[in-house]
Design an enzyme around this catalytic site. Structure first.
Site, short mmCIF file in Angstrom:
data_model
loop_
_atom_site.label_atom_id
_atom_site.label_comp_id
_atom_site.label_asym_id
_atom_site.label_seq_id
_atom_site.Cartn_x
_atom_site.Cartn_y
_atom_site.Cartn_z
N TYR A 15 -13.50 -7.20 -14.09
CA TYR A 15 -13.85 -5.81 -13.80
C TYR A 15 -13.21 -4.95 -14.88
O TYR A 15 -12.38 -5.43 -15.65
CB TYR A 15 -13.39 -5.40 -12.41
CG TYR A 15 -11.89 -5.32 -12.28
CD1 TYR A 15 -11.24 -4.11 -12.34
CD2 TYR A 15 -11.12 -6.47 -12.11
CE1 TYR A 15 -9.87 -4.03 -12.25
CE2 TYR A 15 -9.75 -6.42 -12.02
CZ TYR A 15 -9.13 -5.20 -12.10
OH TYR A 15 -7.77 -5.13 -12.02
N SER A 236 -2.36 -0.67 -8.97
CA SER A 236 -2.55 -2.10 -8.79
C SER A 236 -3.85 -2.34 -8.07
O SER A 236 -4.28 -1.52 -7.24
CB SER A 236 -1.38 -2.70 -8.02
OG SER A 236 -1.76 -2.94 -6.68
N LYS A 237 -4.46 -3.47 -8.38
CA LYS A 237 -5.79 -3.68 -7.84
C LYS A 237 -5.73 -3.94 -6.34
O LYS A 237 -6.72 -3.78 -5.65
CB LYS A 237 -6.52 -4.73 -8.66
CG LYS A 237 -6.52 -6.12 -8.17
CD LYS A 237 -7.45 -6.94 -9.03
CE LYS A 237 -7.06 -8.41 -8.84
NZ LYS A 237 -7.42 -9.30 -9.85
N ARG A 238 -4.57 -4.35 -5.84
CA ARG A 238 -4.45 -4.58 -4.40
C ARG A 238 -4.40 -3.26 -3.65
O ARG A 238 -4.96 -3.10 -2.59
CB ARG A 238 -3.18 -5.37 -4.07
CG ARG A 238 -3.21 -6.73 -4.66
CD ARG A 238 -2.14 -7.64 -4.08
NE ARG A 238 -2.61 -9.01 -4.14
CZ ARG A 238 -3.26 -9.62 -3.17
NH1 ARG A 238 -3.50 -8.99 -2.04
NH2 ARG A 238 -3.66 -10.86 -3.31
N ARG A 239 -3.64 -2.31 -4.21
CA ARG A 239 -3.37 -1.06 -3.52
C ARG A 239 -4.38 0.03 -3.82
O ARG A 239 -4.74 0.82 -2.96
CB ARG A 239 -2.01 -0.53 -4.01
CG ARG A 239 -0.85 -0.71 -3.08
CD ARG A 239 0.34 0.09 -3.60
NE ARG A 239 0.48 0.08 -5.04
CZ ARG A 239 1.39 -0.61 -5.71
NH1 ARG A 239 2.24 -1.35 -5.06
NH2 ARG A 239 1.47 -0.53 -7.02
#
Ligand code: GLU
Length: 463
Positions: A15, A236-239
Site C-alpha cells: 500500500y 502506524s498502520k495498526r492504529r
C-alpha cells in the site's frame, strides 16, 4: 543553473503510506519548481515482498495525486549486474570483506565483552575465501567522522567509530538496500535525496559507500519530519489510517489531499492553508521545511477537503461524485445485474463499498449468530488467513475454506455466512469473494475484527 534530479524510491509493500505520498509530493514540487527531473525507482530487491500489483498500486496512487514522473519506473530487480559490478569494485579495493558470523555469535561475543549490540568487526582481518556464498560487510573507517548539511536538519555529524561494518550483500548474493540505493543514486545522477527522517541513520553509510565507489560529490540530503497522530505517536498502520488509497476510496479529492500533504512540515506563512497546485510549485521551499514531527490531522484534512468540495460548481461536483461512485462499483456491475430487479436495489447491494461503517441488518445478525456457534473463532481464523492470502477471488475463497476447516465449520456456505455478514451487514448480496477483492484487504480485515469484537461483547454481556 545546474540540473536538479530527484527521485522517489518506494519499496513495494502493498500500500502507499501517506508519508510516502508527502515524500513524493515534496520531491515533485522541488523538481517542478526547478525544471528538474523527477525519477521513479521501485526498490524491489527483496524478492519475497515484491509483487507486480504492489508496484501498480504505487503508480496509481502517485498518478491519482497528479505526481507524474519524468523517468522510470526503474526496477532494482532488473539492475542486478550494476550492483554486482559495484561489489566487485569494492572487493578489488578491499573495501568490503566476507563475514561468516551468525547473529547469535555476534550477540554472544558482545554480551561476553559487555558491549552494546552491533557487529564487532570479528571477520575484518580473517580474509575468508571464497567470498561467494558469504555475507559481505563494508569496512567502515574506525576513526574520523562523516557529516552532511541537511537541507531540513542542518549539520549532522556521525562518528565513524559508532557505525558498524554494515552489510552490503547477503550470503545468497542479493544486494542489500543501502548498496542498491547508493549505486542507483549514483547511476541516476541524483542531486538531491529527499526522503523520510527514518533514513537519517542510513545517510552516513550512504556517504561512506558513495565515496568508496568514487561517485564524486554526494547528493544533498533533505530528511522530512516524521508524521505523528494526535497522541504524538508515529503513524502506524495498526492504529492509524495510513494508506493513501483509503482516502481516495472514501472520496477525498486529490487536489485537497495534495494541498493538505504540502502542509505536513511546511507552511506558506501567515494563516494561509488553501493553495493551488501552481501556488505550491511557486511557493514551496524545501529549506523551510521544519524538522519537528508533523501532526497528520484527519480533521484538518477533512476540513480542507470540504473547502475544496464547496469551491466546485454543483455540476462539477455531481460529475466528480458520479465518477467516483462508478469507479467503485462498476466492477461489480455484471454480478449485480443478475440479481437486482430495479435500479434502486443495486444500491442496497453495493453500499458496503462506500459506507465507512457497515450498516448491519439486525435480523440478519441475530440469524447468523444463532446458526453459527463458532462465529467468533471463524472470524478470527479468517482475519489471520486474509492477512496472508493472495487478494483475488480464488485466494480469498481458499482462505475462507481453510478458516472453516480450522474451526470445524463444515461447508464453504457455512464458513461464508459470518464473513459476509461482518463485511456487508447482510446475509445475501453479490458474490462474496469478488466483492471482497474490491473492498480491499485492509478494510475487509478491519470489518471482520469489528464484528468479532461486537460478538465478544455480546457474549460477555450474556449472564
Ligand atoms: N526504498 C526506501 C524506502 O522506501 C527508499 C529510501 C530512499 O528514499 O532513499 O524507504
Amino acid at each position: 543553473m545546474s540540473v536538479t534530479r530527484v527521485r522517489m524510491a518506494p519499496s513495494p509493500t502493498g500500500y502507499f503510506h501517506v508519508g510516502s505520498a508527502r515524500t513524493a509530493l515534496f520531491n515533485w514540487l522541488f523538481a517542478r519548481q526547478r525544471s528538474g527531473t523527477f525519477v521513479l525507482r521501485i526498490e524491489d530487491t527483496d524478492a519475497e515482498r515484491n509483487r507486480a500489483e504492489h508496484t501498480e498500486g504505487i503508480e496509481r496512487a502517485m498518478l491519482w495525486l497528479g505526481l507524474d514522473w519524468d523517468e522510470g519506473p526503474y526496477f532494482q530487480s532488473e539492475r542486478g549486474p550494476l550492483y554486482e559490478a559495484a561489489i566487485k569494485q569494492l572487493l578489488d579495493r578491499d573495501l568490503v570483506y566476507a563475514c561468516d558470523c551468525t547473529s547469535e555469535q555476534v550477540a554472544q561475543r558482545n554480551k561476553a565483552a559487555g558491549r552494546p549490540p552491533g557487529y564487532d568487526g570479528y571477520c575484518r582481518d580473517r580474509h575468508l575465501e571464497p567470498v561467494i556464498g558469504r555475507l559481505l560487510r563494508f569496512r567502515t573507517p574506525g576513526t574520523g567522522s562523516t557529516s552532511w548539511t541537511d537541507m531540513v536538519r542542518g549539520d549532522v555529524v556521525y562518528e565513524n567509530a559508532s557505525i558498524e561494518d554494515f552489510s552490503v550483500r547477503k550470503s545468497n548474493g542479493q544486494p542489500l538496500f543501502i548498496l542498491a540505493n547508493v549505486v542507483d543514486d549514483g547511476d541516476m545522477a541524483i542531486t538531491h535525496v529527499v526522503r523520510g527522517e527514518d533514513h537519517v541513520p542510513n545517510t552516513p553509510k550512504h556517504i561512506l559507500l558513495w565515496e568508496a565507489l568514487g561517485l564524486g560529490a554526494p547528493p544533498v540530503f533533505a530528511h522530512l519530519p516524521l508524521l505523528v497522530n494526535e497522541s504524538r505517536q508515529k503513524l502506524s498502520k495498526r492504529r492509524d489510517k495510513v494508506a493513501l488509497e483509503d482516502y481516495r476510496d472514501e472520496g477525498y479529492l486529490p487536489e485537497a489531499m495534495v494541498n493538505y500533504l504540502a502542509l505536513l512540515g511546511w507552511s506558506p506563512g501567515g494563516d494561509r492553508e488553501v493553495l493551488s497546485r501552481q501556488e505550491l510549485i511557486d511557493e514551496f521551499r524545501l529549506e523551510d521545511v521544519k524538522s519537528s514531527p508533523a501532526f497528520f490531522d484527519q480533521q484538518k484534512l477533512s476540513s480542507v477537503n470540504a473547502t475544496y468540495m464547496r469551491s466546485l460548481s454543483p455540476a462539477v461536483l455531481a460529475e466528480r461524485a458520479g465518477q467516483w461512485l462508478e469507479a467503485r462499483w462498476t466492477p461489480l456491475a455484471p454480478l449485480v445485474q443478475e440479481r437486482a430487479r430495479t435500479l434502486a436495489e443495486i444500491y442496497g447491494m453495493v453500499d458496503f463499498l462506500y459506507l465507512p461503517e457497515v450498516r448491519t441488518d439486525q435480523a440478519d445478525w441475530a440469524k447468523v449468530r444463532r446458526q453459527q456457534p463458532a462465529f467468533v473463532g471463524l472470524l478470527e481464523a479468517a482475519e489471520a488467513g486474509f492477512a496472508l492470502c493472495e487478494w483475488d477471488a480464488e485466494g480469498i475463497r481458499d482462505a475462507t475454506v481453510e478458516a472453516g476447516n480450522k474451526v470445524g465449520v463444515g461447508t464453504l456456505g457455512k464458513a461464508q455466512a459470518p464473513v459476509r455478514l461482518a463485511v456487508t451487514g447482510r446475509t445475501v448480496g453479490p458474490p462474496l469473494f469478488e466483492s471482497l477483492v474490491l473492498l480491499g484487504r485492509r478494510r475487509t480485515i478491519a470489518r471482520l475484527a469489528a464484528a468479532r469484537a461486537r460478538a465478544v461483547r455480546e457474549d460477555q454481556a450474556q449472564p
